[in-house]
Design a protein around this motif. Structure first.
Motif, PDB file in Angstrom:
ATOM      1  N   ASP A 226      21.867  24.883  -1.436  1.00  0.00           N
ATOM      2  CA  ASP A 226      21.096  24.554  -0.235  1.00  0.00           C
ATOM      3  C   ASP A 226      19.679  24.177  -0.648  1.00  0.00           C
ATOM      4  OD1 ASP A 226      19.557  24.643   2.165  1.00  0.00           O
ATOM      5  OD2 ASP A 226      20.967  26.068   3.042  1.00  0.00           O
ATOM      6  N   TRP A 227      19.177  23.067  -0.127  1.00  0.00           N
ATOM      7  CA  TRP A 227      17.854  22.599  -0.556  1.00  0.00           C
ATOM      8  C   TRP A 227      16.751  23.569  -0.175  1.00  0.00           C
ATOM      9  CZ3 TRP A 227      14.701  18.195   1.980  1.00  0.00           C
ATOM     10  CH2 TRP A 227      14.624  18.355   3.349  1.00  0.00           C
ATOM     11  N   GLU A 228      17.026  24.483   0.786  1.00  0.00           N
ATOM     12  CA  GLU A 228      16.027  25.497   1.134  1.00  0.00           C
ATOM     13  C   GLU A 228      15.740  26.400  -0.066  1.00  0.00           C
ATOM     14  OE1 GLU A 228      17.217  27.550   4.690  1.00  0.00           O
ATOM     15  OE2 GLU A 228      17.201  25.709   5.876  1.00  0.00           O
ATOM     16  N   LEU A 229      16.728  26.576  -0.928  1.00  0.00           N
ATOM     17  CA  LEU A 229      16.544  27.400  -2.136  1.00  0.00           C
ATOM     18  C   LEU A 229      15.855  26.610  -3.248  1.00  0.00           C
ATOM     19  CD1 LEU A 229      20.126  28.957  -2.233  1.00  0.00           C
ATOM     20  CD2 LEU A 229      18.051  29.978  -1.290  1.00  0.00           C
ATOM     21  N   MET A 230      15.792  25.291  -3.091  1.00  0.00           N
ATOM     22  CA  MET A 230      15.280  24.417  -4.150  1.00  0.00           C
ATOM     23  C   MET A 230      13.859  23.905  -3.872  1.00  0.00           C
ATOM     24  SD  MET A 230      18.048  24.342  -6.032  1.00  0.00           S
ATOM     25  CE  MET A 230      18.091  22.933  -7.102  1.00  0.00           C
ATOM     26  N   GLY A 231      13.291  24.293  -2.721  1.00  0.00           N
ATOM     27  CA  GLY A 231      11.950  23.828  -2.400  1.00  0.00           C
ATOM     28  C   GLY A 231      11.902  22.708  -1.378  1.00  0.00           C
ATOM     29  N   GLU A 232      13.051  22.373  -0.795  1.00  0.00           N
ATOM     30  CA  GLU A 232      13.151  21.322   0.215  1.00  0.00           C
ATOM     31  C   GLU A 232      12.431  20.046  -0.207  1.00  0.00           C
ATOM     32  OE1 GLU A 232      12.260  22.774   4.140  1.00  0.00           O
ATOM     33  OE2 GLU A 232      13.748  24.354   4.010  1.00  0.00           O
ATOM     34  N   LEU A 233      11.445  19.597   0.594  1.00  0.00           N
ATOM     35  CA  LEU A 233      10.775  18.316   0.339  1.00  0.00           C
ATOM     36  C   LEU A 233       9.994  18.302  -0.975  1.00  0.00           C
ATOM     37  CD1 LEU A 233       9.491  17.547   3.928  1.00  0.00           C
ATOM     38  CD2 LEU A 233      11.292  16.334   2.714  1.00  0.00           C
ATOM     39  N   ASP A 234       9.645  19.473  -1.495  1.00  0.00           N
ATOM     40  CA  ASP A 234       8.845  19.536  -2.725  1.00  0.00           C
ATOM     41  C   ASP A 234       9.693  19.503  -3.992  1.00  0.00           C
ATOM     42  OD1 ASP A 234       6.450  19.655  -1.288  1.00  0.00           O
ATOM     43  OD2 ASP A 234       6.654  21.818  -1.022  1.00  0.00           O
ATOM     44  N   TYR A 235      11.028  19.560  -3.848  1.00  0.00           N
ATOM     45  CA  TYR A 235      11.897  19.526  -5.034  1.00  0.00           C
ATOM     46  C   TYR A 235      11.699  18.225  -5.796  1.00  0.00           C
ATOM     47  CZ  TYR A 235      16.010  19.297  -7.991  1.00  0.00           C
ATOM     48  OH  TYR A 235      16.849  19.170  -9.079  1.00  0.00           O
ATOM     49  N   GLN A 236      11.506  18.336  -7.105  1.00  0.00           N
ATOM     50  CA  GLN A 236      11.381  17.139  -7.946  1.00  0.00           C
ATOM     51  C   GLN A 236      12.749  16.781  -8.512  1.00  0.00           C
ATOM     52  OE1 GLN A 236       8.277  17.461 -10.851  1.00  0.00           O
ATOM     53  NE2 GLN A 236       6.699  17.256  -9.295  1.00  0.00           N
ATOM     54  N   LEU A 237      13.166  15.558  -8.220  1.00  0.00           N
ATOM     55  CA  LEU A 237      14.478  15.096  -8.661  1.00  0.00           C
ATOM     56  C   LEU A 237      14.570  15.009 -10.175  1.00  0.00           C
ATOM     57  CD1 LEU A 237      14.887  12.304  -6.010  1.00  0.00           C
ATOM     58  CD2 LEU A 237      16.343  14.317  -6.216  1.00  0.00           C
ATOM     59  N   GLN A 238      15.726  15.371 -10.685  1.00  0.00           N
ATOM     60  CA  GLN A 238      16.033  15.267 -12.105  1.00  0.00           C
ATOM     61  C   GLN A 238      17.096  14.178 -12.269  1.00  0.00           C
ATOM     62  OE1 GLN A 238      14.242  17.421 -14.173  1.00  0.00           O
ATOM     63  NE2 GLN A 238      13.304  17.922 -12.202  1.00  0.00           N
ATOM     64  N   ASP A 239      17.107  13.550 -13.431  1.00  0.00           N
ATOM     65  CA  ASP A 239      18.113  12.535 -13.706  1.00  0.00           C
ATOM     66  C   ASP A 239      19.507  13.150 -13.525  1.00  0.00           C
ATOM     67  OD1 ASP A 239      18.487   9.798 -14.434  1.00  0.00           O
ATOM     68  OD2 ASP A 239      19.270  10.491 -16.359  1.00  0.00           O
ATOM     69  N   GLN A 240      20.386  12.427 -12.877  1.00  0.00           N
ATOM     70  CA  GLN A 240      21.778  12.810 -12.621  1.00  0.00           C
ATOM     71  C   GLN A 240      21.946  13.895 -11.558  1.00  0.00           C
ATOM     72  OE1 GLN A 240      24.179  10.865 -13.999  1.00  0.00           O
ATOM     73  NE2 GLN A 240      22.444   9.774 -14.859  1.00  0.00           N
ATOM     74  N   ASP A 241      20.906  14.158 -10.764  1.00  0.00           N
ATOM     75  CA  ASP A 241      21.062  15.098  -9.650  1.00  0.00           C
ATOM     76  C   ASP A 241      22.088  14.560  -8.659  1.00  0.00           C
ATOM     77  OD1 ASP A 241      19.362  17.151 -10.379  1.00  0.00           O
ATOM     78  OD2 ASP A 241      17.723  16.561  -9.048  1.00  0.00           O
ATOM     79  N   ASN A 242      22.757  15.483  -7.986  1.00  0.00           N
ATOM     80  CA  ASN A 242      23.702  15.159  -6.925  1.00  0.00           C
ATOM     81  C   ASN A 242      23.109  15.681  -5.616  1.00  0.00           C
ATOM     82  OD1 ASN A 242      26.212  14.197  -5.956  1.00  0.00           O
ATOM     83  ND2 ASN A 242      26.974  16.288  -5.854  1.00  0.00           N
ATOM     84  N   VAL A 243      22.819  14.773  -4.680  1.00  0.00           N
ATOM     85  CA  VAL A 243      22.212  15.154  -3.403  1.00  0.00           C
ATOM     86  C   VAL A 243      23.184  14.788  -2.285  1.00  0.00           C
ATOM     87  CG1 VAL A 243      20.201  14.910  -1.898  1.00  0.00           C
ATOM     88  CG2 VAL A 243      19.909  14.695  -4.382  1.00  0.00           C
ATOM     89  N   VAL A 244      23.543  15.788  -1.474  1.00  0.00           N
ATOM     90  CA  VAL A 244      24.535  15.620  -0.423  1.00  0.00           C
ATOM     91  C   VAL A 244      23.874  15.877   0.934  1.00  0.00           C
ATOM     92  CG1 VAL A 244      26.767  16.398   0.476  1.00  0.00           C
ATOM     93  CG2 VAL A 244      26.340  16.420  -1.998  1.00  0.00           C
ATOM     94  N   PHE A 245      24.116  14.977   1.878  1.00  0.00           N
ATOM     95  CA  PHE A 245      23.624  15.117   3.246  1.00  0.00           C
ATOM     96  C   PHE A 245      24.841  15.229   4.151  1.00  0.00           C
ATOM     97  CE2 PHE A 245      20.559  12.645   0.878  1.00  0.00           C
ATOM     98  CZ  PHE A 245      19.328  13.206   1.233  1.00  0.00           C
ATOM     99  N   ILE A 246      24.982  16.360   4.856  1.00  0.00           N
ATOM    100  CA  ILE A 246      26.137  16.565   5.724  1.00  0.00           C
ATOM    101  C   ILE A 246      25.630  16.812   7.148  1.00  0.00           C
ATOM    102  CG2 ILE A 246      28.160  18.003   6.227  1.00  0.00           C
ATOM    103  CD1 ILE A 246      28.120  18.792   3.234  1.00  0.00           C
ATOM    104  N   SER A 247      26.067  15.965   8.051  1.00  0.00           N
ATOM    105  CA  SER A 247      25.690  16.150   9.445  1.00  0.00           C
ATOM    106  C   SER A 247      26.556  17.261  10.038  1.00  0.00           C
ATOM    107  CB  SER A 247      25.911  14.861  10.235  1.00  0.00           C
ATOM    108  OG  SER A 247      25.635  15.098  11.594  1.00  0.00           O
ATOM    109  N   THR A 248      25.902  18.212  10.703  1.00  0.00           N
ATOM    110  CA  THR A 248      26.646  19.266  11.387  1.00  0.00           C
ATOM    111  C   THR A 248      26.628  19.015  12.889  1.00  0.00           C
ATOM    112  OG1 THR A 248      24.677  20.662  11.547  1.00  0.00           O
ATOM    113  CG2 THR A 248      26.086  20.953   9.604  1.00  0.00           C
ATOM    114  N   LEU A 249      26.090  17.840  13.292  1.00  0.00           N
ATOM    115  CA  LEU A 249      26.012  17.489  14.707  1.00  0.00           C
ATOM    116  C   LEU A 249      27.220  16.650  15.085  1.00  0.00           C
ATOM    117  CD1 LEU A 249      22.307  16.316  14.607  1.00  0.00           C
ATOM    118  CD2 LEU A 249      23.155  18.535  15.321  1.00  0.00           C
ATOM    119  N   HIS A 250      27.903  17.056  16.131  1.00  0.00           N
ATOM    120  CA  HIS A 250      29.080  16.319  16.555  1.00  0.00           C
ATOM    121  C   HIS A 250      29.010  16.105  18.057  1.00  0.00           C
ATOM    122  CE1 HIS A 250      30.845  16.882  12.617  1.00  0.00           C
ATOM    123  NE2 HIS A 250      30.514  18.149  12.701  1.00  0.00           N
ATOM    124  N   GLY A 251      29.347  14.919  18.472  1.00  0.00           N
ATOM    125  CA  GLY A 251      29.359  14.632  19.907  1.00  0.00           C
ATOM    126  C   GLY A 251      30.505  15.353  20.592  1.00  0.00           C
ATOM    127  N   GLY A 252      30.409  15.508  21.886  1.00  0.00           N
ATOM    128  CA  GLY A 252      31.467  16.212  22.580  1.00  0.00           C
ATOM    129  C   GLY A 252      31.859  15.518  23.859  1.00  0.00           C
TER     130      GLY A 252
END
Length: 101
Positions: free
Chosen positions: A75-101
Motif C-alpha cells: 500500500d502506498w500509504e506505507l511507502m510515503g504516498e506522493l513523496d515516494y521516489q520511484l526506483q527503476d523497475q518499480d511496479n505501480v498498480v492503481f485499482i478503482s474500488t468505486l463501482h456504479g450501482g
C-alpha cells in the motif's frame, strides 16, 4: 540529473477504462533534474496516458479517494504516498474500488 526510470503501471477495477481499456503500461520516464516521485508520475500519467474523465482518476495533485495504489505490492500509504521516489523497475498498480450501482 536523475537517470530515466522504467516502471510498470497497471490499472484495474474499472480504472483501465480511463486509459482506453489498456490495463498494463511499460513506460520509461525521461531524465529530469529531480528524482521521479509519485507526485510527478501522476502528472505524467495525466498528460501522457489518461484518455478521458481525469476527474475520475485524480483529485488535486493526488489520486481520487477510492483508488487503491500499490507500489511493488505494498500500500502506498506505507511507502510515503506522493513523496515516494520511484526506483527503476518499480511496479505501480492503481485499482478503482468505486463501482456504479
Amino acid at each position: 540529473m536523475a537517470a530515466p526510470v522504467s516502471v510498470h503501471l497497471e490499472f484495474g477495477g474499472g480504472a483501465e477504462l480511463l486509459f482506453d481499456g489498456v490495463k498494463e503500461h511499460h513506460v520509461t520516464l525521461p531524465s529530469q533534474p529531480e528524482p521521479w516521485g509519485m507526485r510527478q508520475l501522476l502528472v505524467w500519467i495525466q498528460r501522457n496516458l489518461l484518455k478521458e474523465r481525469p476527474e475520475l482518476f485524480v483529485q488535486g495533485d493526488s489520486v481520487r479517494p477510492g483508488i487503491l495504489v500499490l507500489i511493488n505490492d505494498a500500500d502506498w500509504e506505507l511507502m510515503g504516498e506522493l513523496d515516494y521516489q520511484l526506483q527503476d523497475q518499480d511496479n505501480v498498480v492503481f485499482i478503482s474500488t468505486l463501482h456504479g450501482g
